[in-house]
Design a protein around this motif. Structure first.
Motif, short mmCIF file in Angstrom:
data_model
loop_
_atom_site.label_atom_id
_atom_site.label_comp_id
_atom_site.label_asym_id
_atom_site.label_seq_id
_atom_site.Cartn_x
_atom_site.Cartn_y
_atom_site.Cartn_z
N GLN A 6 -9.71 5.65 9.16
CA GLN A 6 -10.32 6.69 8.34
C GLN A 6 -9.85 6.60 6.89
OE1 GLN A 6 -9.25 10.29 10.38
NE2 GLN A 6 -11.05 10.22 11.72
N ARG A 7 -8.56 6.37 6.70
CA ARG A 7 -8.03 6.23 5.34
C ARG A 7 -8.65 5.03 4.62
NH1 ARG A 7 -1.54 7.25 5.85
NH2 ARG A 7 -1.67 9.48 6.28
N LEU A 8 -8.77 3.93 5.33
CA LEU A 8 -9.36 2.74 4.72
C LEU A 8 -10.83 2.95 4.38
CD1 LEU A 8 -7.71 -0.10 6.84
CD2 LEU A 8 -7.27 0.46 4.44
N GLN A 9 -11.55 3.64 5.24
CA GLN A 9 -12.96 3.94 4.95
C GLN A 9 -13.08 4.84 3.73
OE1 GLN A 9 -14.24 5.52 8.72
NE2 GLN A 9 -14.99 3.53 9.45
N PHE A 10 -12.18 5.82 3.63
CA PHE A 10 -12.17 6.72 2.47
C PHE A 10 -11.87 5.94 1.20
CE2 PHE A 10 -9.88 9.69 -0.35
CZ PHE A 10 -10.90 10.60 -0.57
N GLN A 11 -10.88 5.07 1.25
CA GLN A 11 -10.53 4.24 0.09
C GLN A 11 -11.70 3.33 -0.30
OE1 GLN A 11 -8.19 4.28 -2.01
NE2 GLN A 11 -6.63 5.54 -1.04
N ASN A 12 -12.40 2.81 0.70
CA ASN A 12 -13.55 1.95 0.45
C ASN A 12 -14.64 2.72 -0.31
OD1 ASN A 12 -15.12 -0.44 0.63
ND2 ASN A 12 -16.20 0.40 2.40
N LYS A 13 -14.89 3.96 0.10
CA LYS A 13 -15.89 4.78 -0.59
C LYS A 13 -15.49 5.04 -2.03
CE LYS A 13 -17.68 7.10 3.50
NZ LYS A 13 -17.82 8.36 4.21
N ILE A 14 -14.22 5.32 -2.24
CA ILE A 14 -13.72 5.57 -3.60
C ILE A 14 -13.88 4.33 -4.45
CG2 ILE A 14 -11.62 5.97 -4.96
CD1 ILE A 14 -10.72 7.92 -2.77
N LEU A 15 -13.54 3.17 -3.92
CA LEU A 15 -13.68 1.91 -4.66
C LEU A 15 -15.13 1.61 -4.99
CD1 LEU A 15 -11.01 -0.34 -2.93
CD2 LEU A 15 -10.92 0.62 -5.24
N GLU A 16 -16.03 1.84 -4.05
CA GLU A 16 -17.46 1.62 -4.29
C GLU A 16 -17.96 2.52 -5.42
OE1 GLU A 16 -19.55 2.19 -0.61
OE2 GLU A 16 -18.77 0.33 0.28
N LYS A 17 -17.53 3.77 -5.41
CA LYS A 17 -17.93 4.70 -6.46
C LYS A 17 -17.39 4.24 -7.81
CE LYS A 17 -17.83 9.53 -7.76
NZ LYS A 17 -17.31 10.85 -7.49
N GLN A 18 -16.14 3.78 -7.83
CA GLN A 18 -15.55 3.30 -9.08
C GLN A 18 -16.28 2.07 -9.61
OE1 GLN A 18 -11.43 2.82 -7.97
NE2 GLN A 18 -10.86 4.78 -8.88
N VAL A 19 -16.68 1.18 -8.71
CA VAL A 19 -17.43 -0.01 -9.12
C VAL A 19 -18.76 0.39 -9.74
CG1 VAL A 19 -18.67 -2.04 -8.23
CG2 VAL A 19 -16.32 -1.62 -7.52
#
Length: 174
Positions: A6-19
């Motif tokens: 869950q934490r990794l999925q959340f981090q992935n979403k944050i990174l996608e948004k930042q990109v």
């Protein structure tokens, strides 16, 4: 293990948004629009942002005094559930998403010092099809879609003006 996933999925979403946000800024800084294009886009963006702000204030008359700018609405919506719910309802009513507003605000920030506001009658002199112009000259997909949404709202007359809207547009012109 599930918590880690869950934490990794959340981090992935944050990174996608930042990109996506990084691409938006890069695109706006690299794209070279003509002064007329900037002024036309700026005019629609200004009206759209004023419209959004006005609709939120109208739906929250008791809080309107504490929401003098769109920035104040955007800051306070994270802390105040009523503001957030009205914000979301207004976005939906206007056919916008949060990303559209962020893109329009980004455009506004980058170009406000050099742009001139064109009233509707003056915009018609420069192009008969603003949507086609946007489609041709705006390379960044998020910005293109956001500008097209702004044009749609403004052109469809959903940007209903109240007496304060005229003042806001006048302030944007200065």
């Amino acid at each position: 293990m599930e918590k880690l996933t869950q934490r990794l999925q959340f981090q992935n979403k944050i990174l996608e948004k930042q990109v996506d946000e990084d691409e938006m800024w890069i695109s706006l800084l690299e794209d070279r629009f003509t002064s007329v294009e900037i002024n036309l886009f700026y005019s629609y963006v200004s009206e759209m942002l004023c419209c959004l702000h006005s609709h939120v204030r109208v739906k929250l008359p008791d809080l309107a005094g504490g929401l003098p700018t769109l920035a104040s609405v955007m800051r306070r919506k994270g802390k105040n559930q009523r503001i957030r719910l009205v914000w979301e309802a207004v976005l939906e009513m206007l056919g916008l998403q949060e990303g559209n507003v962020l893109a329009l605000c980004t455009f506004f920030i980058i170009h406000c010092s050099e742009a001139q506001y064109y009233p509707a009658n003056q915009r018609q002199k420069y192009t008969s099809d603003i949507s086609m112009m946007i489609t041709k000259v705006v390379k960044n997909q998020i910005l293109r879609e956001s500008l097209l949404c702004a044009v749609q709202v403004v052109e469809n007359g959903r940007a209903q003006r109240d007496p304060n809207q005229k003042k806001i547009v006048t302030l944007v012109q200065k």
